[in-house]
Write an enzyme that holds these catalytic residues in place. Structure first.
Site, PDB file in Angstrom:
ATOM      1  CB  SER A 145      -0.884   0.005   1.259  1.00 42.80           C
ATOM      2  OG  SER A 145      -1.515   1.248   1.457  1.00 42.80           O
ATOM      3  CE1 TYR A 158      -3.779  -2.062   5.247  1.00 45.23           C
ATOM      4  CE2 TYR A 158      -3.356   0.247   4.728  1.00 45.23           C
ATOM      5  CZ  TYR A 158      -3.570  -1.054   4.314  1.00 45.23           C
ATOM      6  OH  TYR A 158      -3.579  -1.361   2.974  1.00 45.23           O
TER       7      TYR A 158
END
Length: 245
Positions: A145, A158
């Site tokens: 990501s 995250y």
């Protein structure tokens, strides 16, 4: 020029985790369309079976699995070898997300995210690597990501897991390059999938329409796999035009 010819994936075998929906499913579709065969793993076997029906059973092997379990990752790899006789690439794609303050998650939710995103990725790589090394070449493409470079204010845990994936990939690249194994990360910004729905994202939110589509991330994975073997991509970050970097 021969150096610029895309690598033909026809007949190659790709193992993909988290393939029951979203990016994983789209990646399986893209690989099969390019001539590859896929071993797909996920916890929702019924969705994998639907994918196999859609793509053609000759090209798809389904494995019910949980990436947090080393034995399940080993079963995915063995299923690819038993069915297709080889394994050329692995795409550790499974990931879970949650958005909000670092304090809003329970201890169990934090542990589950770290175990899935970090430890699960490690287990998938460890299961596939001996077979890639035996062949003398292969690809590991980790779906990470843009949060692995600069986490937002609402995604601390995250982002930590995605930074870990980036560190893993960089270290593996330095370990494995001379052995013929390419290690890459593809790093999308927000993608319109089931990801984090109910955990900071709301189904039907108009903002999701501005996000990337799973097929665009799958295109990035496929492009990395199709590079001539004389080159490699370590990290590829990308955003939709409407989203701030």
């Amino acid at each position: 020029m021969a150096l610029m010819q895309p690598r033909d994936l026809t007949g190659t075998v790709v193992a993909i985790t988290g393939a029951s929906a979203g990016i994983g499913r789209a990646t399986a579709e893209a690989c099969v369309a390019a001539g590859a065969r896929v071993a797909v793993g996920a916890r929702r076997l019924e969705r994998l079976e639907e994918l196999a029906d859609d793509l053609g059973r000759d090209s798809v092997e389904c494995v019910e699995m949980d990436v947090r379990r080393p034995a399940d990752n080993a079963r995915l790899v063995q299923a690819a070898l038993d069915r297709f006789g080889r394994l050329d690439s692995v795409v550790p794609n499974v990931g879970i997300g949650s958005y909000g303050s670092i304090l809003h998650m329970s201890d169990d939710e934090v542990a589950d995210m770290v175990d899935t995103n970090v430890t699960g990725t490690v287990h998938t790589v460890r299961a596939a690597l001996p077979h890639l090394l035996e062949q003398g070449e292969g690809d590991i493409v980790i779906v990470a990501s843009v949060a692995s470079f600069r986490g937002g204010a609402d995604e601390a845990v995250y982002a930590a897991t995605k930074f870990a994936q980036q560190g893993l990939a960089g270290s593996l690249d330095r370990e494995l390059r001379e052995k013929g194994i390419r290690v890459s990360t593809v790093n999308p910004a927000g993608v319109e999938t089931e990801f984090a729905i109910g955990h900071g994202r709301t189904e039907g939110d108009p903002a999701l329409a501005e996000y990337l589509r799973p097929e665009q991330v799958a295109h990035a994975v496929l492009t990395v796999l199709q590079q001539p073997r004389s080159m490699r991509t370590q990290s590829w970050a990308f955003w939709p035009m409407g989203q701030q970097s």
